[in-house]
Motif scaffolding. Structure first.
Motif, PDB file in Angstrom:
ATOM      1  N   ASP A 119       0.882   6.225   2.931  1.00 11.24           N
ATOM      2  CA  ASP A 119       1.856   5.402   2.205  1.00 11.24           C
ATOM      3  C   ASP A 119       3.270   5.515   2.755  1.00 11.24           C
ATOM      4  O   ASP A 119       4.178   4.879   2.234  1.00 11.24           O
ATOM      5  CB  ASP A 119       1.871   5.802   0.718  1.00 11.24           C
ATOM      6  CG  ASP A 119       0.540   5.561   0.052  1.00 11.24           C
ATOM      7  OD1 ASP A 119       0.012   4.447   0.172  1.00 11.24           O
ATOM      8  OD2 ASP A 119       0.017   6.507  -0.580  1.00 11.24           O
ATOM      9  N   HIS A 176      -8.096  -1.044   2.573  1.00  7.95           N
ATOM     10  CA  HIS A 176      -7.111   0.006   2.860  1.00  7.95           C
ATOM     11  C   HIS A 176      -5.715  -0.592   2.994  1.00  7.95           C
ATOM     12  O   HIS A 176      -4.739  -0.045   2.449  1.00  7.95           O
ATOM     13  CB  HIS A 176      -7.494   0.739   4.147  1.00  7.95           C
ATOM     14  CG  HIS A 176      -6.534   1.846   4.506  1.00  7.95           C
ATOM     15  ND1 HIS A 176      -6.750   3.160   4.168  1.00  7.95           N
ATOM     16  CD2 HIS A 176      -5.328   1.814   5.139  1.00  7.95           C
ATOM     17  CE1 HIS A 176      -5.726   3.903   4.582  1.00  7.95           C
ATOM     18  NE2 HIS A 176      -4.857   3.098   5.189  1.00  7.95           N
ATOM     19  N   ARG A 220      -4.593  -3.365   1.698  1.00  5.02           N
ATOM     20  CA  ARG A 220      -4.124  -3.815   0.382  1.00  5.02           C
ATOM     21  C   ARG A 220      -3.612  -2.657  -0.457  1.00  5.02           C
ATOM     22  O   ARG A 220      -2.644  -2.796  -1.213  1.00  5.02           O
ATOM     23  CB  ARG A 220      -5.255  -4.538  -0.354  1.00  5.02           C
ATOM     24  CG  ARG A 220      -5.561  -5.920   0.204  1.00  5.02           C
ATOM     25  CD  ARG A 220      -6.758  -6.536  -0.483  1.00  5.02           C
ATOM     26  NE  ARG A 220      -7.022  -7.891   0.000  1.00  5.02           N
ATOM     27  CZ  ARG A 220      -8.081  -8.611  -0.326  1.00  5.02           C
ATOM     28  NH1 ARG A 220      -8.998  -8.097  -1.152  1.00  5.02           N
ATOM     29  NH2 ARG A 220      -8.235  -9.832   0.153  1.00  5.02           N
ATOM     30  N   GLU A 221      -4.229  -1.485  -0.318  1.00  5.91           N
ATOM     31  CA  GLU A 221      -3.842  -0.334  -1.130  1.00  5.91           C
ATOM     32  C   GLU A 221      -2.595   0.352  -0.587  1.00  5.91           C
ATOM     33  O   GLU A 221      -1.742   0.795  -1.358  1.00  5.91           O
ATOM     34  CB  GLU A 221      -4.994   0.671  -1.199  1.00  5.91           C
ATOM     35  CG  GLU A 221      -4.670   1.882  -2.064  1.00  5.91           C
ATOM     36  CD  GLU A 221      -5.827   2.864  -2.197  1.00  5.91           C
ATOM     37  OE1 GLU A 221      -5.633   3.941  -2.808  1.00  5.91           O
ATOM     38  OE2 GLU A 221      -6.931   2.566  -1.673  1.00  5.91           O
ATOM     39  N   HIS A 222      -2.479   0.435   0.735  1.00  5.96           N
ATOM     40  CA  HIS A 222      -1.425   1.272   1.319  1.00  5.96           C
ATOM     41  C   HIS A 222      -0.351   0.491   2.074  1.00  5.96           C
ATOM     42  O   HIS A 222       0.688   1.065   2.428  1.00  5.96           O
ATOM     43  CB  HIS A 222      -2.046   2.302   2.275  1.00  5.96           C
ATOM     44  CG  HIS A 222      -3.024   3.228   1.621  1.00  5.96           C
ATOM     45  ND1 HIS A 222      -2.640   4.260   0.801  1.00  5.96           N
ATOM     46  CD2 HIS A 222      -4.390   3.246   1.649  1.00  5.96           C
ATOM     47  CE1 HIS A 222      -3.724   4.897   0.357  1.00  5.96           C
ATOM     48  NE2 HIS A 222      -4.787   4.308   0.857  1.00  5.96           N
TER      49      HIS A 222
END
Length: 417
Positions: A310, A332, A334-336
């Motif tokens: 992140d 991945h 989209r999340e980070h």
């Protein structure tokens, strides 16, 4: 102090909005010439800023962002000249037509007014913002970081000299030189003078501006950028792109920070990656699956920590993760990801199309380096920022992003029925 600066900027913005393209270009050409003619003063101020920054323990990444040299200063001046060559969007009629009422309507581009920019150790931003604002008939209030106040002051002095020699108000470009952070909070509430605020810095600055500002804010510039190596990618071309994206200038927001590798190519790709990254001095921060394939290679390898996915390294460090397929790679990101710049390296058109359609970033690349996310590289001239949000502008913000529009109605003594 800020009250006076705001009033001067607002007054200047009315005058700047009326200038022709020729008049604006004349100022920009003079600024570019003066940046070169008075380079010694600017570089001396920059040396003093660098000395103090080193004493204060500034990171190598930030020192690189802060540093000027003759070549970088000439490049900045050339960017100003490039802005002169760009089409002026102000006055452009976007659309319109004749209504049934007899009213002829048009939507015309106009300057925003006064632009406020808060940024950190990036002296080139001072000139980039000033040149784009002047080209679009806006005034600017700049608040650089305390690390670069001398450089900014010397640069703004040159810009104001050019303005005054062209018969224009020096208040069109002003810099807050005091390092007092209380002035930032005061600036965030100057909605009676500033029409749009652009913070260029870390997540803390963005959060402060979103929560405290009474002015519309455009955020961007935080780049946790990804490259996904698909199973169909060719290893050597993929490595060339990756080396460029990671090492050309590691301290920038469009540098790749996380590499995602399809499991079906990992056995062949990761040992080759280790060799190339070792040559470039890059430390790899790998997940469990990647470490198993990297540990016998020459590159320095460490176990990746969850929070590193992140964060921006802004240095010669790269996170490496093996993923099962394109679905996991997209999940991945989209999340980070920070919706800045992400790329896929592939020889499969279907996967390229899926990546482009499903990755919701301001810039998405197929078989190209993330380092292209830049106003000059996109043909926009210098940029004022890279926006990672969706309203009013997205991606590198060039001239059009510094305009709004007004509706104009032409009648013949026309009244509404």
């Amino acid at each position: 102090m800020l009250e006076q600066m705001g009033a001067a900027a607002k007054a200047a913005s009315w005058k700047m909005a009326l200038l022709s393209s020729r008049e604006k270009n004349r100022v920009l050409e003079k600024i570019a010439d003066y940046l070169e003619a008075q380079s010694q003063e600017i570089l001396l101020a920059n040396e003093q800023d660098l000395l103090e920054a080193r004493r204060n323990g500034l990171s190598e990444a930030l020192l690189d962002r802060l540093a000027l040299n003759p070549a970088r200063l000439k490049a900045i001046a050339d960017d100003v000249r490039q802005v002169c060559k760009l089409a002026d969007p102000v006055g452009q009629v976007i659309d319109g037509g004749l209504l049934d009422s007899g009213l002829r309507i048009e939507r015309r581009r106009v300057p925003l007014g006064v632009i406020g920019v808060i940024y950190e150790a990036r002296p080139n931003v001072t000139v980039d913002v000033a040149s784009l604002c002047l080209k679009t008939g806006n005034a600017a209030i700049l608040r650089g970081g305390k690390e670069t106040w001398r450089t900014n002051a010397a640069t703004v002095k040159v810009i104001q000299q050019a303005l005054e020699e062209c018969g224009l108000p020096a208040g069109a470009v002003q810099a807050i030189e005091s390092p007092d952070r209380a002035l930032v909070n005061e600036m965030l509430r100057m909605d009676n003078y500033i029409d749009m605020l652009i913070p260029r810095g870390g997540a803390g600055l963005h959060k402060l501006c979103r929560e405290q500002s009474t002015i519309p804010v455009i955020t961007g510039g935080i780049g946790v950028c990804h490259i996904f190596v698909d199973e169909s990618a060719e290893i050597e071309p993929a490595l060339n792109v990756l080396v460029n994206a990671k090492t050309q200038r590691p301290s920038t927001c469009n540098t790749v920070e996380t590499l995602l590798v399809h499991q079906n190519i990992a056995d062949a790709f990761l040992p080759a990656l280790s060799r190339r990254m070792a040559q470039c001095g890059v430390t790899l921060h790998a997940d469990e699956n990647a470490i198993a394939r990297l540990q016998d290679g020459p590159a320095k390898v460490e176990a990746v920590k969850a929070e590193q996915y992140d964060d921006e390294y802004l240095s010669l460090d790269l996170s490496v993760k093996v993923v099962a397929d394109l679905d996991e790679a997209i999940a991945h990101i989209r999340e980070h990801g920070t919706q800045h710049s992400d790329a896929i390296l592939t020889r499969t058109l279907r996967n390229a199309d899926r990546f482009v359609n499903e990755v919701d970033s301001s810039a998405v690349y197929v078989n190209a380096s993330t380092r292209f996310t830049d106003g000059a590289q996109f043909g926009l001239g210098a940029e004022v920022a890279v926006s990672t949000q969706k309203l009013h502008a997205r991606g590198p913000m060039g001239l059009e992003a510094l305009t709004t529009y007004k509706w104009i109605g032409y009648g013949d003594d026309t009244v509404r029925a």
